[in-house]
Design a protein around this motif. Structure first.
Motif, PDB file in Angstrom:
ATOM      1  N   THR A   1       0.856  -1.197   0.000  1.00 35.98           N
ATOM      2  CA  THR A   1       0.000   0.000   0.000  1.00 35.98           C
ATOM      3  C   THR A   1       0.885   1.238   0.000  1.00 35.98           C
ATOM      4  O   THR A   1       0.589   2.225  -0.676  1.00 35.98           O
ATOM      5  CB  THR A   1      -0.929  -0.018   1.237  1.00 35.98           C
ATOM      6  N   GLN A   2       2.004   1.160   0.733  1.00 40.71           N
ATOM      7  CA  GLN A   2       2.940   2.295   0.746  1.00 40.71           C
ATOM      8  C   GLN A   2       3.580   2.460  -0.627  1.00 40.71           C
ATOM      9  O   GLN A   2       3.679   3.564  -1.147  1.00 40.71           O
ATOM     10  CB  GLN A   2       4.007   2.082   1.820  1.00 40.71           C
ATOM     11  N   HIS A   3       4.005   1.362  -1.229  1.00 35.09           N
ATOM     12  CA  HIS A   3       4.604   1.445  -2.570  1.00 35.09           C
ATOM     13  C   HIS A   3       3.590   1.978  -3.593  1.00 35.09           C
ATOM     14  O   HIS A   3       3.961   2.676  -4.527  1.00 35.09           O
ATOM     15  CB  HIS A   3       5.073   0.070  -3.042  1.00 35.09           C
ATOM     16  N   LEU A   4       2.315   1.618  -3.413  1.00 35.13           N
ATOM     17  CA  LEU A   4       1.287   2.060  -4.358  1.00 35.13           C
ATOM     18  C   LEU A   4       0.871   3.515  -4.124  1.00 35.13           C
ATOM     19  O   LEU A   4       0.066   4.061  -4.874  1.00 35.13           O
ATOM     20  CB  LEU A   4       0.046   1.156  -4.247  1.00 35.13           C
ATOM     21  N   GLY A   5       1.391   4.121  -3.059  1.00 31.74           N
ATOM     22  CA  GLY A   5       1.064   5.527  -2.766  1.00 31.74           C
ATOM     23  C   GLY A   5      -0.336   5.710  -2.212  1.00 31.74           C
ATOM     24  O   GLY A   5      -0.939   6.770  -2.367  1.00 31.74           O
ATOM     25  N   GLU A   6      -0.886   4.669  -1.559  1.00 24.77           N
ATOM     26  CA  GLU A   6      -2.266   4.738  -1.076  1.00 24.77           C
ATOM     27  C   GLU A   6      -2.363   4.789   0.450  1.00 24.77           C
ATOM     28  O   GLU A   6      -3.443   4.577   1.003  1.00 24.77           O
ATOM     29  CB  GLU A   6      -3.057   3.516  -1.598  1.00 24.77           C
ATOM     30  N   SER A   7      -1.247   5.057   1.139  1.00 23.00           N
ATOM     31  CA  SER A   7      -1.257   5.008   2.611  1.00 23.00           C
ATOM     32  C   SER A   7      -2.267   5.989   3.201  1.00 23.00           C
ATOM     33  O   SER A   7      -3.119   5.612   4.004  1.00 23.00           O
ATOM     34  CB  SER A   7       0.126   5.343   3.171  1.00 23.00           C
ATOM     35  N   GLN A   8      -2.160   7.251   2.796  1.00 21.12           N
ATOM     36  CA  GLN A   8      -3.048   8.261   3.381  1.00 21.12           C
ATOM     37  C   GLN A   8      -4.499   7.986   2.999  1.00 21.12           C
ATOM     38  O   GLN A   8      -5.410   8.175   3.799  1.00 21.12           O
ATOM     39  CB  GLN A   8      -2.622   9.669   2.927  1.00 21.12           C
ATOM     40  N   ALA A   9      -4.695   7.494   1.774  1.00 17.96           N
ATOM     41  CA  ALA A   9      -6.063   7.197   1.322  1.00 17.96           C
ATOM     42  C   ALA A   9      -6.681   6.097   2.179  1.00 17.96           C
ATOM     43  O   ALA A   9      -7.874   6.139   2.498  1.00 17.96           O
ATOM     44  CB  ALA A   9      -6.050   6.785  -0.142  1.00 17.96           C
ATOM     45  N   LEU A  10      -5.873   5.102   2.575  1.00 19.58           N
ATOM     46  CA  LEU A  10      -6.386   4.034   3.436  1.00 19.58           C
ATOM     47  C   LEU A  10      -6.794   4.609   4.801  1.00 19.58           C
ATOM     48  O   LEU A  10      -7.864   4.295   5.326  1.00 19.58           O
ATOM     49  CB  LEU A  10      -5.323   2.935   3.611  1.00 19.58           C
ATOM     50  N   ILE A  11      -5.956   5.481   5.341  1.00 17.95           N
ATOM     51  CA  ILE A  11      -6.263   6.083   6.646  1.00 17.95           C
ATOM     52  C   ILE A  11      -7.530   6.951   6.525  1.00 17.95           C
ATOM     53  O   ILE A  11      -8.415   6.907   7.383  1.00 17.95           O
ATOM     54  CB  ILE A  11      -5.046   6.891   7.147  1.00 17.95           C
TER      55      ILE A  11
END
Ligand code: SF4
Ligand code: SF4
Length: 395
Positions: A300-310
């Motif tokens: 998820t971090q590699h995909l750049g979606e960390s903040q979106a998940l939060i």
């Protein structure tokens, strides 16, 4: 040798950090060139450097010059990989290999029913110790097996289509026996997509497909690429040449598929990106009061979606906990079974951080096994939470 990569590495403090892995490998090569006997060093490096690396490449995210120590480790694994014929066979007979995994989980589940969870836990711990870790230890977070799935033909109606790629892990691993959520990830995901008004389509021959990640992480890049290409072709067909979006239910597999797509035109999504781009406008959210812990996987971090998940978790729950200092859980596909000390070391502070949470969420079923084992709460896929707090938006 700046060390910026070190804080995110799950093996730092257990064995080596990424910086130390590189420095030691370079030193061993220099000694070899100087004619010094390196056999003992190489023997130690096998565990310290190679076996205890999760190989998810989180270190590369922090490295100012983009060095991915996980890639070095995968390369070293592939140089030592000497079961190419077995890997060929498994790649060609993937459906049968999954049957073996289902059989193992069925045997573990039957043993639990027969002996009871506490006794099986003690027995399995003793056997694992006696076998020097060759036999993985049973834990209450171990998934129950899922039967072979009948995906059925597409119904072909007027609803927008989404191709659902249920990864091999979610096709085999069901919920743990004591988990309050007893639907499979596959059923839960299909129900959520249909609630949002989508027609769910599965690729042909779905139970033989795999993105190749298990082969790549074990050091068999050719077999891994063969499986990946086979899957991309199946997805191209199922999505009518890339016309329909493709939902992949596991972040690590999505990451592997979206890399180096070249000319292949596929609209591929991990759960976070699909929910935020395709489902949020079709669903009404009523956030729950119960606190939820979020684990952002390496992918998820590699995909750049960390903040979106939060952000999505915050739409679903009024209290969201992101444990500090945990960057990679160290489960790494199957390392949680074969090198459980890496998982335990990485998650040593998790229990304290999430003790008042009612559940945890993530986007990788295997990571969730280790997270549940080391936290005392059940971790589920993001879709379980989203499904629980949403209803179709009235248009
Ligand atoms: S791998 Fe990158 S971040 Fe780590 S020590 Fe070397 S240069 Fe620094
Ligand atoms: S890939 Fe992961 S475990 Fe391996 S060195 Fe990098 S951060 Fe550490």
């Amino acid at each position: 040798e700046c060390g910026f990569c070190e804080p995110v590495c799950p093996s730092k403090g257990l064995t080596l950090s990424p910086r130390q892995r590189i420095v030691m490998w370079r030193d061993i090569q220099a000694k070899k060139r100087a004619g010094i006997d390196t056999r003992e060093l190489l023997h130690s490096y096998q565990y310290q450097g190679i076996d205890t690396c999760a190989a998810t490449g989180l270190c590369a995210q922090r490295c100012p010059v983009g060095i991915n120590t996980g890639e070095l480790v995968k390369k070293l694994r592939s140089q030592a990989a000497d079961h190419a014929k077995t890997a060929d066979w498994l790649a060609e007979h993937f459906h049968t290999a999954l049957g073996g995994a289902r059989f193992t989980l069925t045997a573990a589940n039957s043993a639990r029913k027969l002996l009871g969870a506490p006794r099986l836990g003690r027995l399995s711990a003793a056997l694992s110790k006696a076998s020097k870790g060759r036999l993985p230890q049973w834990t209450p977070a171990l998934p129950q097996p899922l039967r072979t799935l009948d995906f059925g033909p597409a119904s072909n109606d007027a609803r927008p289509r989404v191709v659902y790629l249920a990864t091999c892990v979610s096709r085999v691993m069901g919920p743990a026996y004591a988990d309050r959520e007893q639907s499979s990830l596959l059923d839960k995901t299909r129900a959520l997509l249909e609630k949002a008004g989508y027609q769910v389509v599965f690729p042909d021959n779905a139970d033989s497909l795999c993105c190749g990640q298990p082969f790549a992480s074990k050091g068999y890049p050719e077999q891994a690429e063969h499986k990946r290409q086979e899957l991309l072709n199946a997805l191209l067909h199922a999505s009518r040449g890339g016309l329909d979006p493709i939902y992949c239910d596991t972040s690590p597999c999505t990451l592997r598929l979206v890399q180096d797509l070249g000319e292949t035109r596929l609209d591929l999504y991990d759960p976070v990106r699909f929910i935020r781009t395709h489902l949020v406008d079709r669903l009404e959210f009523s956030p729950q009061d119960e606190p939820v812990a979020v684990h952002v996987t390496c992918s998820t971090q590699h995909l750049g979606e960390s903040q979106a998940l939060i952000d999505l978790a915050r739409r679903c729950s009024k209290q969201v906990v992101i444990p500090e200092g945990i960057h990679c859980c160290g489960f790494a596909g199957d390392k949680g079974f074969t090198t459980p000390e890496l998982n335990a070391h990485s998650l040593r502070s998790l229990k304290n951080a999430v003790q008042h949470c009612s559940e945890g969420i993530s986007t990788s079923r295997t990571c969730e096994i280790g997270l549940s084992s080391h936290s005392g709460i059940d971790y589920h896929g993001l879709v379980y939470l989203v499904d629980r707090v949403t209803r179709p938006r009235s248009i």
